[in-house]
Motif scaffolding. Structure first.
Motif, PDB file in Angstrom:
ATOM      1  N   CYS A  71       0.839  -1.213   0.000  1.00  0.00           N
ATOM      2  CA  CYS A  71       0.000   0.000   0.000  1.00  0.00           C
ATOM      3  C   CYS A  71       0.873   1.263   0.000  1.00  0.00           C
ATOM      4  O   CYS A  71       0.385   2.345  -0.309  1.00  0.00           O
ATOM      5  N   PHE A  72       2.154   1.108   0.301  1.00  0.00           N
ATOM      6  CA  PHE A  72       3.056   2.267   0.301  1.00  0.00           C
ATOM      7  C   PHE A  72       3.611   2.451  -1.115  1.00  0.00           C
ATOM      8  O   PHE A  72       4.793   2.241  -1.399  1.00  0.00           O
ATOM      9  N   VAL A  73       2.724   2.848  -2.012  1.00  0.00           N
ATOM     10  CA  VAL A  73       3.069   2.902  -3.446  1.00  0.00           C
ATOM     11  C   VAL A  73       4.101   3.959  -3.792  1.00  0.00           C
ATOM     12  O   VAL A  73       4.629   3.970  -4.900  1.00  0.00           O
ATOM     13  N   GLU A  74       4.368   4.853  -2.860  1.00  0.00           N
ATOM     14  CA  GLU A  74       5.375   5.873  -3.155  1.00  0.00           C
ATOM     15  C   GLU A  74       6.752   5.259  -3.393  1.00  0.00           C
ATOM     16  O   GLU A  74       7.573   5.836  -4.122  1.00  0.00           O
ATOM     17  N   VAL A 121      16.722   2.536  -5.060  1.00  0.00           N
ATOM     18  CA  VAL A 121      16.115   3.804  -4.612  1.00  0.00           C
ATOM     19  C   VAL A 121      14.703   3.503  -4.148  1.00  0.00           C
ATOM     20  O   VAL A 121      13.950   2.829  -4.854  1.00  0.00           O
ATOM     21  N   ASP A 122      14.346   3.971  -2.961  1.00  0.00           N
ATOM     22  CA  ASP A 122      12.951   3.973  -2.504  1.00  0.00           C
ATOM     23  C   ASP A 122      12.398   5.377  -2.745  1.00  0.00           C
ATOM     24  O   ASP A 122      13.067   6.381  -2.412  1.00  0.00           O
ATOM     25  N   GLY A 123      11.178   5.462  -3.245  1.00  0.00           N
ATOM     26  CA  GLY A 123      10.573   6.774  -3.494  1.00  0.00           C
ATOM     27  C   GLY A 123      10.479   7.637  -2.247  1.00  0.00           C
ATOM     28  O   GLY A 123      10.467   8.866  -2.342  1.00  0.00           O
ATOM     29  N   ASP A 253       5.800   2.083  10.200  1.00  0.00           N
ATOM     30  CA  ASP A 253       6.714   3.138   9.733  1.00  0.00           C
ATOM     31  C   ASP A 253       6.241   3.848   8.471  1.00  0.00           C
ATOM     32  O   ASP A 253       7.069   4.391   7.708  1.00  0.00           O
ATOM     33  N   GLY A 254       4.946   3.870   8.240  1.00  0.00           N
ATOM     34  CA  GLY A 254       4.407   4.547   7.061  1.00  0.00           C
ATOM     35  C   GLY A 254       3.749   5.868   7.435  1.00  0.00           C
ATOM     36  O   GLY A 254       3.264   6.047   8.559  1.00  0.00           O
ATOM     37  N   GLY A 255       3.739   6.788   6.507  1.00  0.00           N
ATOM     38  CA  GLY A 255       3.097   8.084   6.734  1.00  0.00           C
ATOM     39  C   GLY A 255       2.279   8.488   5.529  1.00  0.00           C
ATOM     40  O   GLY A 255       2.034   7.682   4.617  1.00  0.00           O
ATOM     41  N   LEU A 256       1.884   9.754   5.496  1.00  0.00           N
ATOM     42  CA  LEU A 256       0.963  10.203   4.451  1.00  0.00           C
ATOM     43  C   LEU A 256       1.584  10.186   3.065  1.00  0.00           C
ATOM     44  O   LEU A 256       0.927   9.816   2.088  1.00  0.00           O
ATOM     45  N   SER A 257       2.856  10.557   2.949  1.00  0.00           N
ATOM     46  CA  SER A 257       3.430  10.614   1.590  1.00  0.00           C
ATOM     47  C   SER A 257       3.533   9.218   0.992  1.00  0.00           C
ATOM     48  O   SER A 257       3.330   9.021  -0.208  1.00  0.00           O
ATOM     49  N   CYS A 258       3.842   8.230   1.840  1.00  0.00           N
ATOM     50  CA  CYS A 258       4.107   6.869   1.333  1.00  0.00           C
ATOM     51  C   CYS A 258       2.888   6.241   0.662  1.00  0.00           C
ATOM     52  O   CYS A 258       3.028   5.316  -0.141  1.00  0.00           O
TER      53      CYS A 258
END
Ligand code: CIR
Length: 268
Positions: A71-74, A121-123, A253-258
């Motif tokens: 779900c952390f598509v960033e 690289v992670d977004g 460890d996820g937030g809004l941008s992720c």
């Protein structure tokens, strides 16, 4: 690169992915209990509504049980008006998320390229400002990956700078965000890092470091609920805010941008 006012926060579209049941097994640095998938999906639904409320068309992809963190598509991609770049996430369980998001990118972009080479690289380590794109080296993003990514950006006319994410911080954007209009929200350590030059910084209140990850989307800044001093500081700096629950994402460890890829397509 030329200053492109709004590049960092004027968007027309977003891609998000519904949390799977397996999200309860998502990666975390410190265990504070498993996220509850149902509650996470409820919070995710409010997130998608907030993006829509800010004017975006949101493609919501179906859950992927094989990838707890999907779900952390960033993290597996980065999008610009010119096209999308499939990244190579720097943790083994997430590597194949780049393949999983390809068709969603192709659905919106004529140009989809892969990060060249073998670097990672992670977004979450990419902070797009209006005049430069900052790439944070971290446990997920290595120098080979950062340099390959900067090469793709250069071909598309964008300038990148490579920075060192402070130790103990998962991603560069875990500790800072753009509020747009040349204002950066950052933890104290990041604000003092020198990465942001003479841009104005709003410093996250002590004890509220999680609130450093917000997203400016058109005229609103989406802010996690539960961090009143940082929320007040963002408002005092002149930004309109929308509060959102991120309690389940935070457990891994996820937030809004992720939780989304946000981009502006020519013609809207
Ligand atoms: C991970 O460790 O990869 C996920 N549990 C959290 C990813 C958060 N993504 C982000 O900050 N961009």
């Amino acid at each position: 690169m030329a200053h492109r006012p709004g590049l960092s926060h004027r968007f027309t579209h977003a891609i998000a992915r519904t949390p799977s049941n397996s999200v309860s097994k998502g990666i975390r640095a410190v265990d504070s209990g498993d996220p509850d998938a149902e509650t996470f999906r409820r919070e995710h639904g409010l997130y998608v509504k907030a993006l829509q409320g800010a004017g975006l068309t949101v493609d919501v992809l179906p859950p992927l049980e094989a990838f707890p963190d999907s779900c952390f598509v960033e993290d597996p991609a980065f999008c610009l008006p010119e096209g999308a770049i499939r990244l190579r996430p720097g943790t083994q369980s997430r590597e194949a998320e780049g393949a999983a998001i390809r068709s969603a990118l192709e659905n919106r972009f004529d140009t989809v390229v892969d990060l060249p080479g073998q670097g990672c690289v992670d977004g979450g380590d990419i902070l797009m400002l209006d005049d430069v794109i900052l790439i944070g080296l971290s446990a997920r993003t290595n120098r080979a990956g950062a340099e390959a990514f900067a090469g793709v950006l250069a071909n598309w006319g964008y300038m990148a700078e490579v920075c060192e994410t402070p130790d103990g911080v998962l991603h560069f954007k875990t500790a800072c965000s753009t509020l747009g209009d040349d204002v950066i929200l950052a933890t104290r350590v990041m604000a003092e890092s020198g990465f942001f030059g003479d841009r104005k910084t709003v410093v996250v209140a002590d004890g509220e470091d999680y609130a450093a990850n917000v997203i400016r989307v058109n005229d609103a800044v989406l802010v996690p609920e539960g961090y009143p001093q940082t929320h007040a500081a963002i408002q005092a700096a002149g930004f309109k805010t929308v509060l959102l629950p991120t309690h389940e994402a935070r457990k891994i460890d996820g937030g809004l941008s992720c939780l989304s890829l946000r981009f502006a397509l020519p013609g809207g």
